[in-house]
Motif scaffolding. Structure first.
Motif, PDB file in Angstrom:
ATOM      1  N   LEU A   1       0.827  -1.202   0.000  1.00 40.26           N
ATOM      2  CA  LEU A   1       0.000   0.000   0.000  1.00 40.26           C
ATOM      3  C   LEU A   1       0.866   1.258   0.000  1.00 40.26           C
ATOM      4  N   GLN A   2       1.911   1.236   0.807  1.00 34.76           N
ATOM      5  CA  GLN A   2       2.810   2.385   0.870  1.00 34.76           C
ATOM      6  C   GLN A   2       3.488   2.628  -0.473  1.00 34.76           C
ATOM      7  N   GLN A   3       3.873   1.534  -1.146  1.00 37.30           N
ATOM      8  CA  GLN A   3       4.512   1.670  -2.456  1.00 37.30           C
ATOM      9  C   GLN A   3       3.517   2.246  -3.472  1.00 37.30           C
ATOM     10  N   ALA A   4       2.277   1.746  -3.471  1.00 36.80           N
ATOM     11  CA  ALA A   4       1.267   2.256  -4.402  1.00 36.80           C
ATOM     12  C   ALA A   4       0.967   3.725  -4.124  1.00 36.80           C
ATOM     13  N   LEU A   5       0.955   4.102  -2.860  1.00 37.13           N
ATOM     14  CA  LEU A   5       0.723   5.497  -2.500  1.00 37.13           C
ATOM     15  C   LEU A   5       1.860   6.383  -2.974  1.00 37.13           C
ATOM     16  N   ALA A   6       3.090   5.895  -2.764  1.00 35.00           N
ATOM     17  CA  ALA A   6       4.256   6.672  -3.182  1.00 35.00           C
ATOM     18  C   ALA A   6       4.256   6.893  -4.689  1.00 35.00           C
ATOM     19  N   GLU A   7       3.778   5.904  -5.424  1.00 35.25           N
ATOM     20  CA  GLU A   7       3.722   6.007  -6.888  1.00 35.25           C
ATOM     21  C   GLU A   7       2.403   6.623  -7.366  1.00 35.25           C
ATOM     22  N   ARG A   8       1.505   6.938  -6.423  1.00 32.79           N
ATOM     23  CA  ARG A   8       0.176   7.481  -6.730  1.00 32.79           C
ATOM     24  C   ARG A   8      -0.522   6.621  -7.784  1.00 32.79           C
ATOM     25  N   ASP A   9      -0.478   5.328  -7.532  1.00 36.41           N
ATOM     26  CA  ASP A   9      -1.053   4.340  -8.455  1.00 36.41           C
ATOM     27  C   ASP A   9      -2.402   3.878  -7.909  1.00 36.41           C
TER      28      ASP A   9
ATOM     29  N   LEU B   1      -3.051   3.493   7.953  1.00 38.35           N
ATOM     30  CA  LEU B   1      -2.133   4.437   7.329  1.00 38.35           C
ATOM     31  C   LEU B   1      -2.022   5.699   8.185  1.00 38.35           C
ATOM     32  N   PRO B   2      -0.918   6.443   8.091  1.00 37.32           N
ATOM     33  CA  PRO B   2      -0.837   7.731   8.774  1.00 37.32           C
ATOM     34  C   PRO B   2      -1.984   8.638   8.366  1.00 37.32           C
ATOM     35  N   VAL B   3      -2.390   9.524   9.276  1.00 42.09           N
ATOM     36  CA  VAL B   3      -3.577  10.361   9.057  1.00 42.09           C
ATOM     37  C   VAL B   3      -3.509  11.101   7.731  1.00 42.09           C
ATOM     38  N   GLU B   4      -2.335  11.660   7.413  1.00 43.90           N
ATOM     39  CA  GLU B   4      -2.222  12.484   6.212  1.00 43.90           C
ATOM     40  C   GLU B   4      -2.291  11.663   4.922  1.00 43.90           C
ATOM     41  N   GLN B   5      -2.145  10.315   5.030  1.00 40.81           N
ATOM     42  CA  GLN B   5      -2.172   9.474   3.830  1.00 40.81           C
ATOM     43  C   GLN B   5      -3.547   8.861   3.557  1.00 40.81           C
ATOM     44  N   ARG B   6      -4.430   8.864   4.546  1.00 42.71           N
ATOM     45  CA  ARG B   6      -5.709   8.171   4.392  1.00 42.71           C
ATOM     46  C   ARG B   6      -6.558   8.778   3.285  1.00 42.71           C
ATOM     47  N   SER B   7      -6.749  10.090   3.351  1.00 43.97           N
ATOM     48  CA  SER B   7      -7.582  10.740   2.338  1.00 43.97           C
ATOM     49  C   SER B   7      -6.901  10.733   0.978  1.00 43.97           C
ATOM     50  N   ALA B   8      -5.560  10.768   0.977  1.00 43.83           N
ATOM     51  CA  ALA B   8      -4.839  10.672  -0.293  1.00 43.83           C
ATOM     52  C   ALA B   8      -5.103   9.326  -0.949  1.00 43.83           C
ATOM     53  N   ALA B   9      -5.090   8.272  -0.143  1.00 40.47           N
ATOM     54  CA  ALA B   9      -5.385   6.941  -0.675  1.00 40.47           C
ATOM     55  C   ALA B   9      -6.827   6.873  -1.181  1.00 40.47           C
ATOM     56  N   LEU B  10      -7.738   7.449  -0.419  1.00 39.70           N
ATOM     57  CA  LEU B  10      -9.148   7.434  -0.809  1.00 39.70           C
ATOM     58  C   LEU B  10      -9.360   8.166  -2.132  1.00 39.70           C
ATOM     59  N   SER B  11      -8.608   9.258  -2.327  1.00 40.33           N
ATOM     60  CA  SER B  11      -8.744  10.045  -3.560  1.00 40.33           C
ATOM     61  C   SER B  11      -8.246   9.289  -4.779  1.00 40.33           C
ATOM     62  N   LEU B  12      -7.284   8.388  -4.575  1.00 41.20           N
ATOM     63  CA  LEU B  12      -6.722   7.632  -5.699  1.00 41.20           C
ATOM     64  C   LEU B  12      -7.603   6.454  -6.108  1.00 41.20           C
TER      65      LEU B  12
ATOM     66  N   GLU C   1     -13.513  15.213   4.650  1.00 39.46           N
ATOM     67  CA  GLU C   1     -13.121  16.598   4.914  1.00 39.46           C
ATOM     68  C   GLU C   1     -11.708  16.893   4.420  1.00 39.46           C
ATOM     69  N   ARG C   2     -10.844  15.885   4.438  1.00 40.66           N
ATOM     70  CA  ARG C   2      -9.447  16.076   4.044  1.00 40.66           C
ATOM     71  C   ARG C   2      -9.229  15.933   2.540  1.00 40.66           C
ATOM     72  N   MET C   3     -10.276  15.521   1.807  1.00 44.37           N
ATOM     73  CA  MET C   3     -10.148  15.353   0.367  1.00 44.37           C
ATOM     74  C   MET C   3     -10.385  16.671  -0.353  1.00 44.37           C
ATOM     75  N   GLU C   4      -9.867  16.771  -1.571  1.00 48.03           N
ATOM     76  CA  GLU C   4     -10.214  17.902  -2.418  1.00 48.03           C
ATOM     77  C   GLU C   4     -11.704  17.841  -2.728  1.00 48.03           C
ATOM     78  N   SER C   5     -12.348  18.991  -2.789  1.00 45.09           N
ATOM     79  CA  SER C   5     -13.802  19.024  -2.916  1.00 45.09           C
ATOM     80  C   SER C   5     -14.301  18.321  -4.175  1.00 45.09           C
ATOM     81  N   GLU C   6     -13.566  18.424  -5.274  1.00 43.20           N
ATOM     82  CA  GLU C   6     -13.999  17.784  -6.512  1.00 43.20           C
ATOM     83  C   GLU C   6     -13.984  16.263  -6.371  1.00 43.20           C
ATOM     84  N   GLN C   7     -12.905  15.741  -5.763  1.00 48.06           N
ATOM     85  CA  GLN C   7     -12.824  14.292  -5.561  1.00 48.06           C
ATOM     86  C   GLN C   7     -13.824  13.831  -4.519  1.00 48.06           C
ATOM     87  N   ALA C   8     -14.018  14.642  -3.481  1.00 47.05           N
ATOM     88  CA  ALA C   8     -14.997  14.300  -2.454  1.00 47.05           C
ATOM     89  C   ALA C   8     -16.398  14.222  -3.048  1.00 47.05           C
ATOM     90  N   ALA C   9     -16.717  15.138  -3.968  1.00 51.75           N
ATOM     91  CA  ALA C   9     -18.034  15.142  -4.607  1.00 51.75           C
ATOM     92  C   ALA C   9     -18.246  13.862  -5.408  1.00 51.75           C
TER      93      ALA C   9
END
Length: 454
Positions: free
Chosen positions: A15-23, A46-57, A80-88
């Motif tokens: 998961l960490q590798q996929a996140l790092a590669e934004r895959d 995952l660390p707090v700052e990575q959770r929404s990033a993973a969800l957005s991908l 709340e931590r996602m970009e509004s467009e992706q959250a929508a």
């Protein structure tokens, strides 16, 4: 063969590798095969700052499933931590009732940023739903209703079913409701009737009268209604009769379960949807609010013992019996609290019934206090060989049992009357009062009978 305990560590590394590669495709490939609860656990690990990033991908469909699986507070934090467009995009995939639950907890600016990027019709439904309280029919319903016009025929309805673009899944097994020209439900049609009736028949020929509920109907009355009728869902209407949604039996059952769990957690001093994946300062602050108040209450109870320090020094056996009197009385009081909380939730009692509740609890307290006092009194007498010690301990427990059940039965009603949450305050107040009363009764009776005890 790999040790099963190493699999989560390998998955975390992947998961960490996929996140790092934004895959996003790799993330979905890792999480999608897992049961939703396991996938959510991996996301929250995952660390707090990575959770929404993973969800957005992730694809919006999978991300929405994870948001729906998460407790409400965590779902709100993720969105709340996602970009509004992706959250929508993620919110669009949720049912309207879940959309309203999440959007309703966001800050106004964040909520509006998401709503403006959603389909206007869906956004309008969410705006309407968030206006209702969570424990009303309007707050529990879904806006998606399976409806047809009173002028429709069976054949026209079946042709719509056959249309590949017609999404039946969103109605989750609802029966079709027949609406008049004003949008009010005038009938409900069974699916069996649709397939067994001639195609030219009108829906009004085969419909049955519906049981509609007002949008402001409380949860308790909805529970009673579903207990009386074997329906999977009921149409929800506004004051003018206009259909605004459907409340399902499963939504009512889930709300009742959540209420019970919330009340149980509050009695233990846990507020909100606390999870260990939440920030440490937040969790510590929430718990300290409860614990700090309990310190004050315990100091008050301990002050009674301090006032009788000489009595305790003279009759050492009291150190054994004081906790027993306090604990047994507390147990009796908690039983009374539980019954009052249950009857409040069912609507069987109201604050105005406090005197009636008190009388009934005193009746039980006199019987149980006599029996419990007799038992502990005999134990004290046999242990120390002093019948007067047994009389003091037994009498104190009996009297304190009456005090405990009286307070336990009435206190939730009084707290409800002044607008406080009975589930939060009843327990600590009951414990403090029964401790103080128990200590005072034992120590004052011992002091009065000191010549017979030493």
């Amino acid at each position: 063969m790999r040790d099963i305990d190493t699999i989560p560590k390998e998955l975390e590394a992947q998961l960490q590798q996929a996140l790092a590669e934004r895959d996003g495709a790799a993330l979905a490939k890792l999480l999608d095969p897992l049961p939703l609860s396991d996938a959510l656990r991996e996301l929250l690990n995952l660390p707090v700052e990575q959770r929404s990033a993973a969800l957005s991908l992730l694809p919006p469909e999978l991300a929405a499933k994870l948001v729906e699986e998460a407790p409400n507070a965590m779902a709100v934090d993720l969105v709340e931590r996602m970009e509004s467009e992706q959250a929508a995009e993620v919110i669009e995939e949720l049912d309207s009732d879940v959309q309203a639950d999440v959007i309703g907890e966001l800050e106004d600016a964040d909520a509006e940023a998401i709503l403006t990027r959603m389909d206007p019709g869906d956004a309008a439904d969410v705006r309407r739903l968030v206006e209702y309280e969570d424990d009303l029919a309007g707050g529990l319903m879904v806006a998606e209703a399976f409806t047809f016009s009173e002028t429709d025929t069976v054949g026209r309805v079946l042709r719509r079913f056959a249309n590949e673009e017609y999404d039946l899944e969103r109605y989750r097994g609802q029966h079709p409701y027949v609406l008049n020209s004003n949008g009010a439900p005038i009938g409900v049609v069974s699916l069996r009737s649709l397939v067994s009736t001639r195609r030219s028949a009108r829906l009004t020929d085969i419909m049955a009268p519906p049981i509609a509920v007002p949008a402001n109907m409380p949860l308790e009355k909805l529970e009673d209604l579903f207990d009386e009728h074997p329906f999977l869902g009921l149409p929800v209407v506004e004051a003018d009769g206009h259909l605004v949604g459907v409340v399902s039996r499963s939504a009512v059952d889930e709300a009742l379960l959540e209420r019970a769990e919330s009340a149980s957690l509050k009695r233990q001093g846990v507020f909100g949807d606390e999870l260990r994946s939440m920030p440490l300062p937040l969790r510590a602050r929430r718990r300290l609010q409860w614990l700090s108040a309990n310190i004050v209450l315990n100091v008050i109870a301990a002050s009674v013992i301090a006032a009788y320090e000489e009595t305790l020094a003279a009759v050492i056996a009291l150190a054994v019996f004081l906790p027993m009197v306090s604990d047994m009385s507390g147990c009796s009081g908690n039983q009374a609290v539980a019954v009052s909380m249950r009857e409040l939730s069912l609507g069987l009692v109201r604050p105005i019934d406090a005197m009636r509740v008190w009388f009934k609890e005193v009746s039980v307290g006199l019987i149980n206090g006599f029996v419990l006092g007799l038992l502990i009194g005999v134990v004290a007498w046999m242990w120390k060989g002093n019948p007067f010690l047994g009389l003091v301990i037994g009498g104190a427990l009996g009297l304190n049992t009456v005090v405990a059940v009286s307070i336990g039965g009435v206190l939730p009603l009084l707290l409800k009357r002044i607008g406080q949450d009975p589930a939060v305050a009843s327990g600590p107040l009951l414990t403090t009062i029964t401790d103080m009363a128990g200590f005072f009764l034992v120590l004052s009776l011992v002091t009065a009978m000191m010549p017979l005890l030493v």
